[in-house]
Design a protein around this motif. Structure first.
Motif, PDB file in Angstrom:
ATOM      1  N   ARG A  25      10.727 -30.132  46.672  1.00  0.00           N
ATOM      2  CA  ARG A  25      10.606 -28.838  47.359  1.00  0.00           C
ATOM      3  C   ARG A  25      10.131 -28.994  48.802  1.00  0.00           C
ATOM      4  O   ARG A  25      10.470 -28.187  49.667  1.00  0.00           O
ATOM      5  N   TRP A  35      14.646 -23.600  40.677  1.00  0.00           N
ATOM      6  CA  TRP A  35      13.602 -24.615  40.765  1.00  0.00           C
ATOM      7  C   TRP A  35      13.219 -25.113  39.379  1.00  0.00           C
ATOM      8  O   TRP A  35      13.183 -24.334  38.419  1.00  0.00           O
ATOM      9  N   LYS A  79      10.112 -27.689  37.530  1.00  0.00           N
ATOM     10  CA  LYS A  79       8.851 -28.404  37.738  1.00  0.00           C
ATOM     11  C   LYS A  79       8.945 -29.754  37.056  1.00  0.00           C
ATOM     12  O   LYS A  79       9.135 -29.846  35.841  1.00  0.00           O
ATOM     13  N   ASP A  95       7.638 -28.999  42.269  1.00  0.00           N
ATOM     14  CA  ASP A  95       8.951 -28.365  42.139  1.00  0.00           C
ATOM     15  C   ASP A  95      10.047 -29.208  42.765  1.00  0.00           C
ATOM     16  O   ASP A  95       9.850 -29.851  43.800  1.00  0.00           O
ATOM     17  N   GLN A 124      11.322 -20.517  38.505  1.00  0.00           N
ATOM     18  CA  GLN A 124      10.881 -21.894  38.350  1.00  0.00           C
ATOM     19  C   GLN A 124      10.588 -22.145  36.883  1.00  0.00           C
ATOM     20  O   GLN A 124       9.808 -21.421  36.260  1.00  0.00           O
TER      21      GLN A 124
END
Length: 580
Positions: free
Chosen positions: A283, A317, A319, A531, A564
C-alpha cells in the motif's frame, strides 16, 4: 569507587592483589602477589587509573546492554538517560550473596545479559526487514534464508564478510557482558559501605519516578523495559508452542472439501486464470506522497491501455500476514484460506491435506495447472502440494541473461516465457497459472527496464541493461534512494504484467494480481499497515459481474476506502463467487 582505588593502590604497593571473592571486611590474610606480572607494583599510579577505568567501562557496558532498545527507530539519546530497575535488582542480589555463589550468579547474569543483548540486536534486524521481532520458536530457519539472500545479493565475499562480522559480534557481546558483571560484582562487594546505601537510594528514586511518571524523552525514566520484553517473549513462546493444535483445528474446517468437482469454479470454465504475485507491492507504493504520483500514472496508463484492448478491472485491498519478507507465507495464506503467519504453520500446511485455491482448480480436471516461479532456483517440493501439474523455475524458463541482484529472471522475460511455454500453445486445455514475479524483490538495484517484446530473445539483451543499472551498495546508503528504486521496481513489474495482458490476453483471459506484502521499514517508514493491492482483470463482463457485490474500485488502483479483507478470506469468497 575512590576507596577501591585507595585500597588497590595500597595493595599494589604492598605487593598484594585482592581476589574477586575477597571483600574489604574479609578478615582472612591476603597472600602477597605482584599483580599483573608485577606491573601494578612497578606502576601504582597507572594501575590505579586502569582499575578505575575498567570499573567505569563495566558500568557503561552493563548500562548500555540494559537500556538498549530492541528497535533501531527507538534508539535515541534519551533511550540511555533512564534508570533500569534490572540494574538495581542485580545489585541487591549480588550484595546479598556470599562470595562463591555471588561469582556464579555474576557469570550466569553476565551470560544472560549478553544473550538478551544479542536478542535485542536480532530484533533490530527483524524490525528493519520484517517489521516484527525475532520469533524464538519459529524464526531460526530464516537465518539460513538470510545468508542465502546475502550471497545472492552481494556475492559470496559479501556473505562471508557479514556472517564473520556477526559471529565476532556475538562472541564479543557475550564475553564483554560477562566480564562487566563479574567486575561490578567485585566492586560492590569491596565497597559494601557505599554500595548498600547507594542501591537503597537508587531503588527509592526508581519507585518515586515510576510513581510520579517522570519522563525522559517521551519514555518513563524509571525503566522496566527489559522485564516487559522478557515477559512478552515468554508469552510468545508459550503461545507458539500451543499454536500447532490451534492451526490443526482451523485447517480441518473447509467449506468446499465435500463439494463435487463438477460444481467447483463453474463460473470460470473455459477461462485461463492467472494468479500473479507482485513482490513487495504494498500500500505504501500507492499512498506515500513521494511515490504516489508516479505509481498513479503507471496504474492510470495501464488501466487506459487495457480498456482500449477491451479489458475491465476491479481493485481492492488485502491484509498480508507478513511485512518486509516472507513471501511464501503470504502466497500460502492467499491460496489456502488460512492465516499462515509463521514457518511452523507453513510446514504443517504443506505436509497436510488442506486444499488450496490452485489445487481446487486441479481437482476439477478442467484446467492444466502450472507454476511460473522465477525466484525458485533449487528443489521446491511444496509445489506439488499446491496442485501444480508442472513448475517452471528459474532454470527452466530459457533465460540466459544476468541476475539482477536477488532476482534471477526479469519479470518481462518471465511473462514472455509463460507465453512461449504454455499460454501461446495451440489446441491446449484452459490454464490455471500461479505466477510469482521477482523483479521488485529487495534490494531493488539494479532494476531491469521494459524493452520491445520482440527483442527479448534468450535474455542476453539484459547484460547491457544491468551494466547501466545502479549499484545496490550505493543505493542503500540513502533511504530516499532506496525508496525511489523500490517504486521504480514495482512500476516495472506492473508494466510487464499489463503489457503482457494487452499483447497476449483475449476474451478467455482472467488475471488476478496482487502484492504479497509491504516492503521493508526502510521504505514504509516503520508503518504497521500490512495492506496490499489486489486487482481482477477480464475481458468477459460476466467474470466481473460475479464480484459486483464486493464493492471494489473500477480500474487498477483501489480507492483508499475500498474494502479491505484479510488475505486468508480471499479463497472462499472467490470460490463462492465463481460457483454460482
Amino acid at each position: 569507587m575512590a576507596e577501591d582505588v585507595v585500597q588497590e593502590t595500597r595493595s599494589s604497593e604492598a605487593g598484594e592483589a585482592p581476589g574477586p571473592e575477597e571483600s574489604a571486611d574479609d578478615p582472612r590474610p591476603v597472600a602477597p602477589s605482584p599483580g599483573w606480572f608485577g606491573w601494578r607494583r612497578r606502576h601504582p599510579r597507572a594501575s590505579r587509573g586502569v582499575s578505575v577505568g575498567t570499573s567505569v567501562l563495566a558500568v557503561v557496558l552493563v548500562g548500555l546492554a540494559l537500556l538498549l532498545p530492541n528497535r533501531l527507530d527507538r534508539t535515541t539519546y534519551f533511550s540511555f538517560l533512564r534508570l533500569p530497575v534490572e540494574a538495581i535488582l542485580l545489585a541487591v542480589v549480588l550484595l546479598a550473596l556470599p562470595p562463591k555463589p555471588r561469582r556464579f550468579v555474576a557469570i550466569g547474569s553476565g551470560l544472560f545479559l549478553g544473550l538478551f543483548t544479542v536478542l535485542k540486536l536480532t530484533d533490530m534486524g527483524f524490525y528493519q526487514f520484517l517489521a516484527r521481532p525475532f520469533d524464538l520458536v519459529f524464526d531460526w530457519i530464516l537465518l539460513n534464508d538470510a545468508t542465502d539472500f546475502l550471497r545472492e545479493s552481494f556475492g559470496r565475499s559479501g556473505q562471508l564478510l557479514v556472517v564473520t562480522g556477526v559471529i565476532v559480534l556475538l562472541v564479543a557481546v557475550l564475553a564483554l557482558s560477562t566480564w562487566a558483571v563479574i567486575r561490578l560484582a567485585t566492586v560492590v562487594d569491596r565497597h559494601r559501605t557505599v554500595a548498600v546505601p547507594t542501591t537503597l537510594v537508587l531503588g527509592t528514586a526508581w519507585v518515586a519516578c515510576f510513581t510520579l511518571g517522570v519522563q525522559s524523552g517521551g519514555s518513563p525514566f524509571a525503566s522496566k523495559g527489559n522485564s516487559e520484553v522478557l515477559a512478552n517473549r515468554v508469552e510468545y513462546v508459550r503461545n507458539g508452542l500451543g499454536d500447532a493444535k490451534v492451526f490443526q483445528k482451523q485447517a480441518a474446517a473447509d467449506a468446499f472439501a465435500d463439494t463435487p468437482p463438477d460444481q467447483l469454479l463453474t463460473g470460470l470454465r473455459g477461462k485461463d486464470v492467472l494468479f500473479t504475485f507482485v513482490e513487495s507491492y504494498g500500500r505504501v507504493a500507492l499512498d506515500d506522497p513521494a511515490m504516489a504520483p508516479e505509481m498513479d500514472a503507471t496504474l492510470a496508463e495501464g488501466t487506459s491501455r487495457l480498456e482500449a484492448a477491451g479489458f475491465d478491472s476491479r481493485s481492492g485491498w488485502l491484509k498480508s500476514p507478513v511485512a518486509g519478507a516472507g513471501s511464501w507465507l503470504a502466497h500460502s495464506t492467499f491460496l489456502s484460506g488460512l492465516w499462515i503467519k509463521n514457518q511452523q504453520r507453513y510446514l504443517s500446511l504443506t505436509t497436510g491435506d488442506r486444499a488450496t485455491l490452485t489445487s481446487y482448480f486441479q481437482k476439477t480436471g478442467a484446467w492444466r495447472t502450472v507454476g511460473i516461479v522465477p525466484g525458485v532456483r533449487k528443489n521446491w517440493p511444496e509445489g506439488k502440494y499446491f496442485g501444480l501439474d508442472h513448475i517452471y523455475d528459474s532454470t527452466h524458463l530459457g533465460y540466459q541473461g544476468p541476475y539482477f541482484s536477488w532476482s534471477p529472471v526479469p519479470d518481462q522475460f518471465s511473462m514472455e516465457a509463460f507465453q512461449r511455454l504454455e499460454h501461446g500453445k495451440k489446441n491446449r486445455d484452459p490454464i490455471m497459472a500461479e505466477i510469482i514475479l521477482a523483479s521488485s524483490h529487495n534490494p531493488w538495484s539494479p532494476i531491469p527496464r521494459t524493452i520491445d517484446w520482440d527483442d527479448l530473445g534468450d535474455g542476453t539483451v539484459f547484460n547491457q541493461i544491468k551494466k547501466e543499472g545502479t549499484n545496490p551498495t550505493e543505493v542503500w546508503k540513502s533511504r530516499e534512494r532506496v525508496r525511489t528504486e523500490y517504486r521504480k521496481a514495482v512500476q516495472y513489474s506492473v508494466d510487464s504484467l499489463t503489457q503482457w495482458l494487452e499483447r497476449y490476453g483475449d476474451e478467455n483471459t482472467v488475471l488476478v494480481f496482487l502484492g504479497d506484502h509491504q516492503p521493508v521499514p526502510t521504505v514504509t517508514g516503520g508503518s504497521a499497515n500490512r495492506d496490499v493491492p489486489i486487482t481482477i482483470v477480464a475481458k468477459d463482463p460476466k467474470v466481473l459481474d460475479r464480484i459486483s457485490d464486493w464493492g471494489w474500485t473500477d480500474g487498477l488502483k483501489p480507492a483508499g476506502n475500498a474494502p479491505q479483507w484479510g488475505m486468508d478470506k480471499f479463497r472462499d469468497r472467490f470460490m463462492t463467487a465463481y460457483a454460482k
